[in-house]
Design an enzyme around this catalytic site. Structure first.
Site, short mmCIF file in Angstrom:
data_model
loop_
_atom_site.label_atom_id
_atom_site.label_comp_id
_atom_site.label_asym_id
_atom_site.label_seq_id
_atom_site.Cartn_x
_atom_site.Cartn_y
_atom_site.Cartn_z
N TYR A 92 0.82 -1.21 0.00
CA TYR A 92 0.00 0.00 0.00
C TYR A 92 0.86 1.26 0.00
O TYR A 92 2.00 1.22 0.42
CB TYR A 92 -1.06 -0.05 1.09
CG TYR A 92 -0.81 0.56 2.45
CD1 TYR A 92 -0.18 -0.14 3.46
CD2 TYR A 92 -1.30 1.83 2.75
CE1 TYR A 92 -0.03 0.39 4.73
CE2 TYR A 92 -1.16 2.36 4.03
CZ TYR A 92 -0.52 1.65 5.00
OH TYR A 92 -0.38 2.18 6.26
N ASP A 262 -3.54 1.12 16.30
CA ASP A 262 -3.01 -0.22 16.61
C ASP A 262 -2.09 -0.15 17.83
O ASP A 262 -2.09 -1.06 18.67
CB ASP A 262 -2.21 -0.77 15.41
CG ASP A 262 -3.03 -0.70 14.13
OD1 ASP A 262 -4.25 -0.94 14.19
OD2 ASP A 262 -2.43 -0.39 13.07
#
Ligand code: KDG
Length: 324
Positions: A92, A262
């Site tokens: 990505y 996260d």
């Protein structure tokens, strides 16, 4: 197989972050990193001294070997990683426009991790684990991944291993109208639900943690944690019904928010498993999240245990899981 404290499963990707601001068509140099929500989460835990078990698949390509090398560098065990000879590792790109959150472009359809199947999950990995952690990214990668995620949730529940879940809704991967249907089985199976305000609203129709907690606790979870970015976070426990607020930690340098959620999850889970007071869990979670924002990569900024001790962030009189 080593004993894991926490087991998770998801897609790691190689991330190319733009070196200069503006639309990617005008960017000619990029920096390479490893990324992926569960990958980041695992690094966050490992830096705090826990043993995460990360179930995944990578391609037998340069990027797959790079991910494996990053895992080893971060002290992560790689025995639950399958190398797929056919499919590629996902990639990505992160575009930086200076207009709110960076934009991401995925090249992950048909990736090795999108073919994660039950055969990739050794049931022994959850034996002795204290938690299984999921994000809502894995079940939306492919129907196969969704089944694998549900299989792992079933394994955890049959062995009485609690589950933490962060829906991590990525509207580039799932239609807004399908979010509830896909996420709710995971919410219902979780003991600990971590999410941001936008996700809370999508799933429960309100941004207010206490209002939402009534429905959440009725479904199964015992702890609701709502991340509010620069406004810190709120935790509500089913046991007390009390909402505890934790202030955000303000870093002296802010570069990029991706990876903060996260890191927050890793910090909170660490405190939760260590039996800390909610204030202390939130303090650590907010700090790990803030550290992520100081660098361009997702996880590189996460703190190490010794840094927490050095700056006095370790709650007085408390020990962590590792007993340090
Ligand atoms: O939370 C960070 C993740 O969004 C990033 O690492 C990429 O896993 C990723 C995803 O699917 O968006």
């Amino acid at each position: 197989m080593p004993d894991y404290d926490v087991v998770t499963c998801g897609e790691p990707m190689v991330l190319f972050s733009a070196d200069t601001a503006g639309p990617l068509r005008h960017v000619s140099s990029f920096r390479k990193h490893a990324a992926g929500a569960e990958f980041n989460f695992s690094v966050g835990l490992a830096r705090l001294g826990l043993r995460p078990g990360y179930i995944t698949r990578v391609g037998d390509d340069e990027f797959g070997h790079y991910i494996l090398a990053c895992m080893r560098m971060e002290g992560l065990d790689t025995s639950l990683v399958r190398v797929d000879p056919e499919r590629p590792t996902g990639v990505y790109f992160k575009e930086c426009r200076g207009l709110g959150d960076p934009r991401v472009y995925y090249y992950r359809r048909g990736s090795a991790a999108s073919a994660l199947s039950q055969e990739d999950v050794d049931p022994a990995c959850v034996e002795g684990a204290r938690l299984v952690h999921f994000t809502g990214i894995t079940p939306v990668l492919s129907p196969l991944c969704r089944n694998t995620a549900l299989y792992l949730v079933g394994l955890a529940s049959s062995r009485r291993v609690p589950l933490s879940f962060d829906p991590n809704v990525r509207l580039r991967l799932i239609d807004r109208n399908r979010v509830r249907e896909v996420m709710m089985p995971f919410v219902a199976a979780a003991e600990l639900l971590l999410l941001n305000e936008a996700e809370l609203e999508l799933l429960f129709g309100t941004r207010d943690p206490v209002t939402a907690s009534r429905e959440v606790f009725g479904m199964g979870p015992q702890m609701l944690v709502v991340k509010r970015g620069a406004r810190g976070a709120v935790a509500v426990s089913a046991r007390t019904g009390e909402a505890v607020e934790g202030e955000a930690y303000c870093p002296s340098r802010f570069v990029d928010p991706v990876g903060a959620g996260d890191g927050f999850d890793a910090g909170f889970v660490f405190g939760y498993l260590s039996g800390w007071a909610l204030e202390d869990c939130l303090r650590l979670a907010n700090f790990v999240g803030a550290c992520a924002t100081t660098v361009m990569g997702d996880y590189e900024g996460y703190p190490f245990l010794w840094e927490l001790e050095a700056i006095g962030l370790w709650p007085r009189g408390r020990v962590g899981l590792t007993g340090s």
